[in-house]
Design a protein around this motif. Structure first.
Motif, PDB file in Angstrom:
ATOM      1  N   SER B 216     -10.142 -27.345  51.210  1.00  0.00           N
ATOM      2  CA  SER B 216      -9.094 -28.249  51.689  1.00  0.00           C
ATOM      3  C   SER B 216      -9.574 -29.703  51.677  1.00  0.00           C
ATOM      4  O   SER B 216      -8.823 -30.602  51.304  1.00  0.00           O
ATOM      5  CB  SER B 216      -8.637 -27.821  53.082  1.00  0.00           C
ATOM      6  N   LEU B 220      -8.109 -32.638  49.433  1.00  0.00           N
ATOM      7  CA  LEU B 220      -7.550 -33.842  50.055  1.00  0.00           C
ATOM      8  C   LEU B 220      -8.174 -35.096  49.445  1.00  0.00           C
ATOM      9  O   LEU B 220      -7.482 -36.088  49.170  1.00  0.00           O
ATOM     10  CB  LEU B 220      -7.813 -33.789  51.559  1.00  0.00           C
ATOM     11  N   LYS B 223      -6.641 -35.582  46.153  1.00  0.00           N
ATOM     12  CA  LYS B 223      -5.277 -36.100  46.316  1.00  0.00           C
ATOM     13  C   LYS B 223      -5.308 -37.609  46.541  1.00  0.00           C
ATOM     14  O   LYS B 223      -4.536 -38.355  45.938  1.00  0.00           O
ATOM     15  CB  LYS B 223      -4.614 -35.401  47.506  1.00  0.00           C
ATOM     16  N   ARG B 244      -5.299 -23.476  44.746  1.00  0.00           N
ATOM     17  CA  ARG B 244      -4.504 -23.229  45.935  1.00  0.00           C
ATOM     18  C   ARG B 244      -4.565 -24.401  46.903  1.00  0.00           C
ATOM     19  O   ARG B 244      -3.544 -24.839  47.442  1.00  0.00           O
ATOM     20  CB  ARG B 244      -5.061 -21.998  46.651  1.00  0.00           C
ATOM     21  N   HIS B 247      -2.627 -27.371  45.802  1.00  0.00           N
ATOM     22  CA  HIS B 247      -1.200 -27.131  46.013  1.00  0.00           C
ATOM     23  C   HIS B 247      -0.833 -27.331  47.478  1.00  0.00           C
ATOM     24  O   HIS B 247       0.175 -27.945  47.817  1.00  0.00           O
ATOM     25  CB  HIS B 247      -0.858 -25.717  45.555  1.00  0.00           C
ATOM     26  N   GLN B 248      -1.677 -26.799  48.367  1.00  0.00           N
ATOM     27  CA  GLN B 248      -1.371 -26.917  49.794  1.00  0.00           C
ATOM     28  C   GLN B 248      -1.434 -28.357  50.265  1.00  0.00           C
ATOM     29  O   GLN B 248      -0.678 -28.756  51.146  1.00  0.00           O
ATOM     30  CB  GLN B 248      -2.346 -26.050  50.611  1.00  0.00           C
ATOM     31  N   GLN B 249      -2.337 -29.129  49.687  1.00  0.00           N
ATOM     32  CA  GLN B 249      -2.398 -30.532  50.091  1.00  0.00           C
ATOM     33  C   GLN B 249      -1.337 -31.343  49.372  1.00  0.00           C
ATOM     34  O   GLN B 249      -1.200 -32.545  49.607  1.00  0.00           O
ATOM     35  CB  GLN B 249      -3.791 -31.117  49.818  1.00  0.00           C
ATOM     36  N   LEU B 274       1.357 -20.707  40.370  1.00  0.00           N
ATOM     37  CA  LEU B 274       0.430 -21.845  40.440  1.00  0.00           C
ATOM     38  C   LEU B 274      -0.505 -21.880  39.231  1.00  0.00           C
ATOM     39  O   LEU B 274      -1.083 -22.916  38.919  1.00  0.00           O
ATOM     40  CB  LEU B 274      -0.444 -21.756  41.694  1.00  0.00           C
TER      41      LEU B 274
ATOM     42  N   GLN C   5      -4.532 -35.438  58.735  1.00  0.00           N
ATOM     43  CA  GLN C   5      -4.543 -34.303  57.819  1.00  0.00           C
ATOM     44  C   GLN C   5      -5.895 -33.582  57.864  1.00  0.00           C
ATOM     45  O   GLN C   5      -5.956 -32.354  57.826  1.00  0.00           O
ATOM     46  CB  GLN C   5      -4.235 -34.770  56.388  1.00  0.00           C
ATOM     47  N   ASN C   9      -6.279 -29.723  58.749  1.00  0.00           N
ATOM     48  CA  ASN C   9      -7.036 -28.803  57.894  1.00  0.00           C
ATOM     49  C   ASN C   9      -8.160 -28.137  58.678  1.00  0.00           C
ATOM     50  O   ASN C   9      -8.421 -26.940  58.533  1.00  0.00           O
ATOM     51  CB  ASN C   9      -7.634 -29.545  56.700  1.00  0.00           C
ATOM     52  N   LEU C 126       2.334 -16.674  50.213  1.00  0.00           N
ATOM     53  CA  LEU C 126       2.158 -17.740  51.218  1.00  0.00           C
ATOM     54  C   LEU C 126       1.201 -18.825  50.740  1.00  0.00           C
ATOM     55  O   LEU C 126       0.357 -19.312  51.485  1.00  0.00           O
ATOM     56  CB  LEU C 126       1.609 -17.139  52.531  1.00  0.00           C
ATOM     57  N   GLN C 127       1.316 -19.183  49.463  1.00  0.00           N
ATOM     58  CA  GLN C 127       0.360 -20.148  48.922  1.00  0.00           C
ATOM     59  C   GLN C 127       0.721 -21.588  49.226  1.00  0.00           C
ATOM     60  O   GLN C 127      -0.122 -22.456  49.165  1.00  0.00           O
ATOM     61  CB  GLN C 127       0.264 -20.002  47.404  1.00  0.00           C
ATOM     62  N   SER C 128       1.995 -21.833  49.491  1.00  0.00           N
ATOM     63  CA  SER C 128       2.410 -23.231  49.642  1.00  0.00           C
ATOM     64  C   SER C 128       2.263 -23.695  51.092  1.00  0.00           C
ATOM     65  O   SER C 128       1.664 -23.012  51.912  1.00  0.00           O
ATOM     66  CB  SER C 128       3.843 -23.378  49.159  1.00  0.00           C
ATOM     67  N   SER C 129       2.807 -24.861  51.366  1.00  0.00           N
ATOM     68  CA  SER C 129       2.623 -25.465  52.687  1.00  0.00           C
ATOM     69  C   SER C 129       3.962 -25.743  53.360  1.00  0.00           C
ATOM     70  O   SER C 129       4.979 -25.879  52.704  1.00  0.00           O
ATOM     71  CB  SER C 129       1.901 -26.799  52.554  1.00  0.00           C
ATOM     72  N   SER C 134       4.389 -36.265  56.511  1.00  0.00           N
ATOM     73  CA  SER C 134       3.535 -36.202  55.336  1.00  0.00           C
ATOM     74  C   SER C 134       2.362 -35.248  55.551  1.00  0.00           C
ATOM     75  O   SER C 134       1.459 -35.184  54.739  1.00  0.00           O
ATOM     76  CB  SER C 134       3.027 -37.602  54.993  1.00  0.00           C
ATOM     77  N   ALA C 136       0.596 -31.646  55.685  1.00  0.00           N
ATOM     78  CA  ALA C 136       0.782 -30.342  55.062  1.00  0.00           C
ATOM     79  C   ALA C 136       0.092 -29.267  55.885  1.00  0.00           C
ATOM     80  O   ALA C 136      -1.050 -29.438  56.309  1.00  0.00           O
ATOM     81  CB  ALA C 136       0.233 -30.362  53.644  1.00  0.00           C
ATOM     82  N   GLY C 138      -0.844 -25.417  55.365  1.00  0.00           N
ATOM     83  CA  GLY C 138      -0.896 -24.261  54.470  1.00  0.00           C
ATOM     84  C   GLY C 138      -0.341 -23.028  55.166  1.00  0.00           C
ATOM     85  O   GLY C 138      -0.778 -22.678  56.252  1.00  0.00           O
ATOM     86  N   LYS C 139       0.631 -22.380  54.486  1.00  0.00           N
ATOM     87  CA  LYS C 139       1.355 -21.293  55.154  1.00  0.00           C
ATOM     88  C   LYS C 139       0.443 -20.126  55.544  1.00  0.00           C
ATOM     89  O   LYS C 139       0.489 -19.630  56.669  1.00  0.00           O
ATOM     90  CB  LYS C 139       2.467 -20.770  54.247  1.00  0.00           C
TER      91      LYS C 139
END
Lengths: 585, 396, 286
Positions: B216, B220, B223, B244, B247-249, B274, C5, C9, C126-129, C134, C136, C138-139
């Protein structure tokens, strides 16, 4: 868990080896050595490589056995030293061009030095924390070497080495013999006795004068030296070392399996376990590569559940491979009473507590306690449960540091002195529930106390004399765990005398004894001055049993001294009677 | 058989009383049958490298099966002697020692992974065994002094080498580069860093990492650096984790490349949508018009009921190359075989293979694949491309 | 924003740590046993989840109750057969139980290899957020974190406020005392071990959604879980939750500013630092 089940549990594991000592002839080991020395005659190929690898594993097993077997500090990270050693040799050979054997010696030095620095820190931890703390250390080193460019980072180091399998084999054989010799030292010497006592009961060992930190750091250093040198040899032999192989945790896990299978904390266990499992594992691994891990798993579970002593434990049942009784392998040494003490300084206080206060997170166990023990005096401390008697003992002997106040012993301040030093200076204590070293013999339990601060022959004569005085000579070779509860208390008392103390603190030493046993102890207490004891502090619940032994009596109540004087006066004190709430005095 | 390299005949293993001991514990060798030609190798059947090791083993098995179907070599049948090295360099060293001195195999093929190969290299060079290396792509192995290791695949500095030029064509100017701390991936990482500088890219983020699972923070940081290209030299688990986490960030670079992870079947299964438009690389591909490739694929599917990959192809190539050398020299002499291999160009299913004097395969490169709607397609070089690259990476 | 963020995280990573560590903590708290097969259970459950969803197309979260119950039953059985016999050895039982569960982990890892192969696998759910402004979230991590939180809260409530839970704690604090009160200590231990293993199995289901898992991941997971409970205080459920989250945040920050290697090594360095700086806090273990 009461003491007897605990003892029973121990007696089937680890360092426990029931006497009498076996008389191993020298023939077997010599034949074995000749066979090992002759292996290179079979050729310099695979069999030699397998033999070298097996010997390397034996070195690792013996190294691990020192700290985790004898001393009882289970480590899952001795591979740290193996890796450090491997890299030391690799880097030295690459950058300085020293001969390989000097590089391997330097590896040992680096490993030992690292252990000397880490030991005092890591060995403050116990049990699982030490085990996994060491594993964490190996993990850190692995990451460091994995990203350290100078050491080749993840690609590792390739050495400009010639392959010399026969010489490497003999070097490994020599190292394995050294490893065996060091383990033998632990089995045959008083130092080994110290190490095992830490395994059995570290706190009780301190009361017998065992310098725990020093003993375990030495054991740790030795158990780091061996894998470090083994690592150096492996690096040179393979002409290559990388962080994954150098700090591979499964190397340690394998060693655990080998030693456990052979018999942990024994002299022959690591050798037998490693030999059998590497050779069996090699054949098994070639035929069923996918089941080798499971095989190890089954070996460990089955060993622990079915025969915790491992192969050595099984052999012991048939009278083979038993360990010798330390310093009495051929019988009990000649007894001799302690030399007559120099005339004691007249009128001095043996023990003097001034304003001693002990607080445990809010609870005040002792509150401003002051008391003295004069020359030749027997002081009785009485009080209800929870009055602070045991805390008082723990404070005097150094297990508990006072929050405030000072303690003087023979005119010198000892408030900051560690327990084992106070014991060595002759300030001895017994425990309320005997804390014997269950797998050690009666003789060794006493010798353990006698050997500190005394020359070896003198210590043995003294220990033998103590056994005689306490009537324990007939059972000198029994493991402490096999004694009746009464004899266990006598042995506890004998260990106190083993220190040849000036001051003796006895903690409810007569509780639970039969009348006859009690009489033995009472007589012993009366005779204490004959044995050189200059002052006695008795903590007793059953006051009737001790009242006639006391010169003076102190009553504790909720951490306060509420009375101090002649026994008859104290017992008549209304405050004392009130404190005891009508209990018969 | 060059006896000077193996001075102890098989019978000498059982000599006198010591030998009896040695035979009892299983050290005694079985005398090698005179007839078949034995190729010895170890494969990581267990341990962290087991997945790729399995492909390599199958490639070898298929190669040997086909050789025997065509009458073997020099009129003799060919046998494969395989041990499991458990992905461990130490175990591999001992097993190669066993193959050379106890089993007395005629020929060797190297283990999987550069790490294990480096460990075995001193032994192979000491015994002068000409050893094909289908599973070791780190160039530093194939240097002066290590001339008996013979590479037969593109080296790891060519991994994803066409991605940055492609990105530059499409106007990308910034790149984030990541490298796992392992032998092959660092060689790749350093090569890509150098390439990025050469092409005038601005490297806005770069890091090396150990086998960790939390990406993560790295995601980040990427990003915030907003690179047009994210290029990672790593293995499968970290490849999945990086995609992954990005994508999550909430970041999708224009170009996403991850060397070998995307080529594994488990990649699409783990990442689903993805995975689309991620680039990977492979030294071999299904649609190569190389001689025997179609047959290789068909036979592989028939034999193992699964699709081959580039590890299998490289291993198969090793058997082809070895066969060509044995037939070409009419001998099992290691020196002759080595000489033959470093002086001949061989057409393999991977394309032409030519080793230099140190056994380093020259000229071969890893080609680029891209996952398009869940299917891997070759997108470079242009001459073989099954599809045009789909741009940009969308991350869904 | 960046700081927030990083914090999010870190907290989510901490949630994953609670998930992985809390069941190990329960077993330790009640039995004084560190279950070295912990990671193998997580890995086995995760690999089973992959296999199950790949063959049925079911949502992996459906496996959660199956894995939990099956894990609990097998854990209870394993405890009775393998761990309970060594609990009678007093001070030595810690060492012996360590060795038994260590052997067991080898067997389970082999089982996982035989059943599911050596490959790393993961499932694409559950890969997305979820976006909050602003920020995020993660699910998969949120789901895992919530599950871990609920699990910790239930454990805490159960142990401190229910009769059966208090019995468990009593048995943990003084086995002899508990026996004299008529508590079947062996049964209590079997229950605790069963629940612990069941929760570890449930954690496995969530872990495979978050990251790829292979049989070889087992020992890493065990070590990680142990480091976390050692940092948080062995047997201290709240302490472990707090330590896990703090560790997550520290790692998140370290990873951002210092890179991957620093983040990876941090838990072990912290463990050693805490051990060196505050050995007293580890003293009660014996």
């Amino acid at each position: 868990m009461d003491q007897s089940t605990q003892a029973a549990g121990r007696s089937t594991t680890a360092a426990s080896v029931p006497p009498p000592a076996g008389r191993g002839g020298l023939l077997g080991p010599l034949v074995l050595l000749a066979a090992l020395a002759a292996i290179p005659l079979l050729g310099a190929g695979y069999s030699l490589q397998l033999a070298t690898d097996t010997l390397t594993a034996i070195v690792l097993a013996y190294g691990w056995n020192l700290i985790s077997g004898f001393t009882g500090y289970l480590s899952f990270g001795q591979v740290s030293f193996y890796g450090l050693g491997a890299y030391t040799t690799a880097l030295l050979v690459m950058h300085t061009g020293v001969p390989w054997y000097l590089a391997v010696l330097a590896s040992g030095l680096v490993g030992a030095l690292a252990a000397l620095i880490l030991g005092p820190i890591m060995l403050r931890l116990r049990g699982i924390l030490f085990a996994l703390g060491m594993l964490g250390l190996a993990r850190i080193l692995s990451v460091v070497f994995n990203s350290w460019g100078f050491a080749g980072a993840s690609i590792g180091l390739s050495l400009p080495a010639e392959l010399m399998p026969v010489r490497i084999y003999y070097a490994t054989l020599v190292l394995a013999l050294a490893a065996f010799a060091i383990n033998a030292l632990f089995v045959y010497s008083g130092f080994g006795l110290d190490a095992v006592s830490l395994n059995e009961d570290e706190e009780a060992a301190a009361a017998l004068g065992v310098p725990a930190t020093r003993v375990k750091v030495i054991a740790f250093v030795l158990s780091a030296l061996l894998p470090a040198m083994a690592g150096g040899l492996v690096a040179w032999n393979r002409s290559y070392m990388d962080p994954t192989s150098a700090f591979n945790p499964s190397l340690d896990l394998q060693v655990v399996v080998f030693v456990l299978f052979g018999g942990i904390g024994t002299l022959w266990g690591p050798f037998l376990g490693t030999l059998i499992l590497t050779l069996a594992g090699e054949q098994f691994g070639v035929s069923f590569p996918n089941l080798q891990l499971a095989l190890y798993g089954v070996v460990v579970v089955a060993t622990v559940l079915a025969f915790p002593g491992g192969l050595t434990g099984i052999a012991n049942r048939f009278g083979w491979l038993r360990r010798p009784i330390v310093h009495a392998a051929r019988g009990l040494p000649q007894a001799a009473p302690p030399p007559a003490a120099a005339a004691p300084p007249a009128g001095g206080k043996l023990l003097e507590l001034r304003g001693v206060t002990v607080r445990f997170s809010g609870l005040t166990a002792l509150d401003d306690v002051s008391l003295t023990l004069g020359e030749g005096e027997t002081l009785c401390v009485i009080g209800a449960n929870g009055a602070g008697k045991t805390t008082l003992f723990n404070t005097i002997t150094g297990y508990v540091a006072p929050t405030a106040g000072t303690i003087n012993y023979k005119g010198e301040p000892v408030t900051a002195l560690p327990t084992f030093r106070r014991a060595q200076r002759g300030l001895a204590r017994s425990f309320q529930i005997p804390r014997l070293m269950p797998s050690l013999t009666v003789w060794e339990n006493v010798l353990l106390a006698a050997r500190h601060g005394r020359q070896a022959a003198r210590a043995q004569a003294h220990a033998a004399w103590v056994l005689e005085v306490m009537g324990l000579t007939p059972m000198w070779r029994d493991p402490a765990s096999r004694l009746s509860p009464g004899h266990q208390r006598q042995l506890e008392f004998a260990r106190v005398l083993g220190l040849a103390p000036d001051v003796v603190l006895l903690d409810e030493v007569m509780a639970g004894m039969t009348a006859e046993e009690r009489e033995v102890v009472r007589n012993a207490v009366r005779r204490l001055p004959q044995y050189g004891v200059r002052g006695v502090v008795l903590v007793e619940h059953v006051i009737a049993a001790v009242a006639d032994l006391c010169d003076r009596m102190v009553v504790l109540d909720f951490g306060h001294v509420i009375a101090d004087g002649k026994p008859q006066e104290v017992l008549a004190d209304p405050a004392v009677v009130r404190a005891y709430l009508g209990e018969p005095l | 058989m060059p006896s000077q390299r193996r001075p102890w005949g098989a019978s000498s293993y059982c000599r006198g009383a010591l030998a009896a001991f040695s035979c009892l514990i299983g050290l005694g060798g079985v005398a090698q049958a005179a007839k078949p030609i034995v190729i010895g190798t170890t494969v990581s059947e267990t341990g962290p490298l087991a997945t790729d090791g399995e492909y390599q083993l199958r490639g070898l098995q298929l190669g040997v099966a086909e050789i025997n179907a065509h009458g073997g070599w020099l009129g003799r049948k060919v046998e494969l002697k395989v041990y499991d090295d458990k992905s461990s360099p130490g175990a591999a060293v001992r097993l190669y020692q066993r193959l050379i001195t106890l089993d007395k195999v005629n020929l060797l093929i190297g283990p999987y992974s550069s790490l294990v190969t480096v460990a075995v290299a001193p032994l192979i060079n000491k015994y002068h065994m000409a050893t094909l290396e289908p599973g070791a792509s780190v160039p530093s192995i194939y240097v002066k002094g290590n001339t008996w290791n013979l590479m037969n695949t593109a080296d790891s500095t060519t991994y994803l080498h066409q991605l940055l030029p492609l990105a530059k064509q499409h106007g990308a100017k910034t790149v984030a580069l990541l490298g796992l701390e392992s032998a092959y991936s660092l060689a790749c990482y350093h090569a890509r860093v150098a390439q990025a500088k050469e092409l005038g890219f601005k490297i806005v983020y770069q890091t090396t990492y150990t086998l960790q699972t939390d990406f993560s923070s790295i995601a980040l940081a990427i990003k915030n650096a907003k690179p047009a290209v994210v290029l990672e030299c790593g293995y499968y688990p970290d490849s999945v984790n990086l995609v992954r986490s990005l994508h999550q960030q909430g970041y999708a670079p224009q170009f996403m490349g991850e060397t070998v992870g995307p080529v594994e079947a488990a990649y699409v299964k783990a990442l689903g949508p993805l995975a689309n438009r991620v680039y990977g690389n492979s030294g071999w591909w299904f649609n190569f018009k190389t001689p025997g490739n179609a047959k290789f694929i068909a036979d592989y599917k028939k034999m193992f009921h699964a699709e081959p990959d580039y590890h299998a192809a490289a291993a198969y190539t090793a058997t082809q190359l070895l066969g060509a050398a044995v037939e070409g020299t009419h001998s099992l002499d290691q020196e002759k075989i080595r000489q033959w291999i470093v002086t001949h160009k061989v057409e393999s299913i991977q394309g032409p293979i030519q080793d230099n004097q140190y056994g380093h395969t020259v000229g071969a490169v890893q080609d680029r694949v891209q996952i398009q709607s869940g299917v891997l397609k070759l997108v470079a070089p242009a001459s073989l491309a099954q599809a045009k690259p789909e741009i940009p990476y969308t991350g869904n | 924003m960046l700081a927030l963020q990083l914090l999010v995280n870190g907290i989510l990573l901490g949630g994953l740590y609670v998930l992985v560590a809390q069941s190990l903590n329960l077993i330790f708290g009640v039995m004084g046993v560190v279950n070295l097969a912990h990671g193998a259970v997580i890995a086995l459950a995760g690999l089973f989840t992959y296999w199950f969803t790949a063959h049925t197309g079911a949502n992996p979260l459906l496996v959660l109750p199956i894995a939990g119950v099956a894990g609990a039953l097998m854990g209870a059985l394993g405890q009775r057969l393998l761990v309970e016999p060594v609990m009678r050895h007093g001070a030595r039982s810690e060492l012996l139980s360590l060795l038994v569960t260590f052997g067991l982990s080898y067997i389970l890892i082999e089982l996982a290899l035989q059943l599911f192969g050596a490959d790393f696998v993961s499932v694409p759910d559950l890969q997305s957020s979820w976006q909050l402004g602003s920020l995020a979230f993660g699910k998969a991590l949120v789901v895992a974190g919530v599950f871990a939180l609920v699990m910790s809260a239930l454990l805490y409530a159960w142990l401190n406020h229910s009769m059966s839970g208090k019995t468990l704690l009593a048995a943990a604090q003084s086995p002899t005392g508990a026996i004299s009160c008529g508590i079947d200590v062996a049964l209590v231990r079997m229950t605790a071990f069963g629940i612990g293993v069941g929760l570890a199995a449930a954690a496995g289901v969530l872990v495979i959604i978050i990251q790829p898992v292979a049989p070889q991941t087992a020992s890493d997971l065990t070590l990680l879980a142990f480091v976390i409970i050692a940092l948080g205080g062995l047997g201290d459920y709240l302490g472990v939750a707090i330590a896990a989250v703090l560790l997550g945040i520290t790692q998140s920050v370290a990873g951002y500013y210092l890179g991957g290697n620093a983040e990876y090594i941090l838990p072990y360095v912290l463990l050693l630092v805490v051990m060196v700086a505050r050995p007293g806090r580890f003293r009660r273990i014996r």
